[in-house]
Design a protein around this motif. Structure first.
Motif, PDB file in Angstrom:
ATOM      1  N   TYR A 183      -8.501  -3.309   3.879  1.00  0.00           N
ATOM      2  CA  TYR A 183      -8.274  -1.943   4.335  1.00  0.00           C
ATOM      3  C   TYR A 183      -7.331  -1.910   5.546  1.00  0.00           C
ATOM      4  O   TYR A 183      -6.429  -1.070   5.620  1.00  0.00           O
ATOM      5  N   VAL A 184      -7.567  -2.830   6.480  1.00  0.00           N
ATOM      6  CA  VAL A 184      -6.765  -2.850   7.708  1.00  0.00           C
ATOM      7  C   VAL A 184      -5.307  -3.186   7.409  1.00  0.00           C
ATOM      8  O   VAL A 184      -4.386  -2.513   7.887  1.00  0.00           O
ATOM      9  N   VAL A 185      -5.084  -4.237   6.621  1.00  0.00           N
ATOM     10  CA  VAL A 185      -3.713  -4.652   6.304  1.00  0.00           C
ATOM     11  C   VAL A 185      -3.033  -3.603   5.427  1.00  0.00           C
ATOM     12  O   VAL A 185      -1.842  -3.326   5.580  1.00  0.00           O
ATOM     13  N   LEU A 186      -3.779  -2.986   4.506  1.00  0.00           N
ATOM     14  CA  LEU A 186      -3.223  -1.913   3.674  1.00  0.00           C
ATOM     15  C   LEU A 186      -2.780  -0.742   4.534  1.00  0.00           C
ATOM     16  O   LEU A 186      -1.691  -0.182   4.334  1.00  0.00           O
ATOM     17  N   LEU A 217      -7.886 -12.418  -3.224  1.00  0.00           N
ATOM     18  CA  LEU A 217      -6.575 -12.199  -3.835  1.00  0.00           C
ATOM     19  C   LEU A 217      -5.976 -10.875  -3.386  1.00  0.00           C
ATOM     20  O   LEU A 217      -4.760 -10.770  -3.165  1.00  0.00           O
ATOM     21  N   SER A 218      -6.812  -9.862  -3.266  1.00  0.00           N
ATOM     22  CA  SER A 218      -6.344  -8.551  -2.815  1.00  0.00           C
ATOM     23  C   SER A 218      -5.795  -8.640  -1.393  1.00  0.00           C
ATOM     24  O   SER A 218      -4.762  -8.034  -1.074  1.00  0.00           O
ATOM     25  N   LEU A 219      -6.460  -9.415  -0.539  1.00  0.00           N
ATOM     26  CA  LEU A 219      -5.989  -9.597   0.836  1.00  0.00           C
ATOM     27  C   LEU A 219      -4.664 -10.355   0.856  1.00  0.00           C
ATOM     28  O   LEU A 219      -3.734  -9.990   1.593  1.00  0.00           O
ATOM     29  N   TYR A 248       2.640   4.625  -3.698  1.00  0.00           N
ATOM     30  CA  TYR A 248       1.620   3.709  -4.213  1.00  0.00           C
ATOM     31  C   TYR A 248       0.708   3.229  -3.085  1.00  0.00           C
ATOM     32  O   TYR A 248      -0.522   3.170  -3.243  1.00  0.00           O
ATOM     33  N   LEU A 249       1.278   2.893  -1.941  1.00  0.00           N
ATOM     34  CA  LEU A 249       0.470   2.454  -0.803  1.00  0.00           C
ATOM     35  C   LEU A 249      -0.460   3.565  -0.328  1.00  0.00           C
ATOM     36  O   LEU A 249      -1.642   3.327  -0.050  1.00  0.00           O
ATOM     37  N   ALA A 250       0.081   4.794  -0.225  1.00  0.00           N
ATOM     38  CA  ALA A 250      -0.731   5.926   0.215  1.00  0.00           C
ATOM     39  C   ALA A 250      -1.858   6.205  -0.790  1.00  0.00           C
ATOM     40  O   ALA A 250      -3.019   6.420  -0.406  1.00  0.00           O
TER      41      ALA A 250
END
Length: 210
Positions: free
Chosen positions: A10-13, A187-189, A37-39
């Motif tokens: 969440y933080v890196v996103l 993997l998501s991170l 896409y990021l938003a």
């Protein structure tokens, strides 16, 4: 440890969303579809987290995420590709994918409220195909969004395999299923760090000066 991976994502996103927003609105450099896409990803991730804490079924949000991810990343790669046949492939395959899922939901609307492995596999492999096309083109073109594309391929292929292992093998112990879930969070991170690294290489002040 599981909370560490989740909240780190969440933080890196959020950091990526801020940085790419700055590059788009102040520098007019970042791709509007990737920023969208990021938003979209951040809103869905936080929404699912809230629903989880409220003990609500958030599987419909998972389905919304995979469909939205496919549309936005499909538009993202369509905007990057320059060869007409490749752009046509993206458009036709994206429409075919959405129609296929639409038919599935019409036949069995309950699929939208379940963990839909068919949807996850179809959409993930389609995005991987788009990313591979872009990487192939970069053999003779400038490396735009190179690290993002590498991250997408690693994350979506790995995540799809983990989803299939965890959900198609009911005899697996809970410890093994928990391990697959943890690996997916990891993997998501890693994927988010690929996105961050791409911003550093492409849009930071140092990158723009070189």
């Amino acid at each position: 440890m599981d909370d560490f991976f989740i909240y780190s994502v969440y933080v890196v996103l959020l950091l990526n969303l801020i940085l790419y927003s700055y590059s788009f609105f102040r520098k007019e450099k970042a791709n509007v579809f990737f920023l969208s896409y990021l938003a979209f990803s951040f809103v869905i991730q936080i929404s699912m987290e809230v629903m989880y804490h409220l003990k609500m079924n958030n599987l419909f949000a998972v389905n919304v995420f995979f469909i939205g991810q496919t549309i936005l990343l499909g538009l993202f790669y369509n905007s990057l590709l320059k060869i007409k046949k490749q752009k046509l492939f993206v458009r036709v395959s994206l429409i075919a994918c959405l129609l296929t899922l639409g038919v599935q939901f019409l036949i069995d609307s309950s699929q939208f409220l379940k963990f839909n492995l068919f949807e996850i596999t179809l959409t993930s492999l389609l995005i991987v195909a788009y990313a591979l096309l872009h990487l192939y083109n970069m053999l003779t073109e400038s490396k735009r969004y190179y690290y993002i594309s590498v991250g997408i391929i690693i994350y979506l292929l790995g995540s799809t395999v983990l989803f299939l292992i965890g959900n198609l093998t009911p005899e697996l112990s809970m410890d093994v299923k928990y391990l697959t879930w943890m690996l997916n969070a990891f993997l998501s991170l890693v994927y988010q760090f690929f996105i961050l690294y791409d911003w550093i290489k492409s849009f930071s002040k140092k990158a723009l000066l070189t």
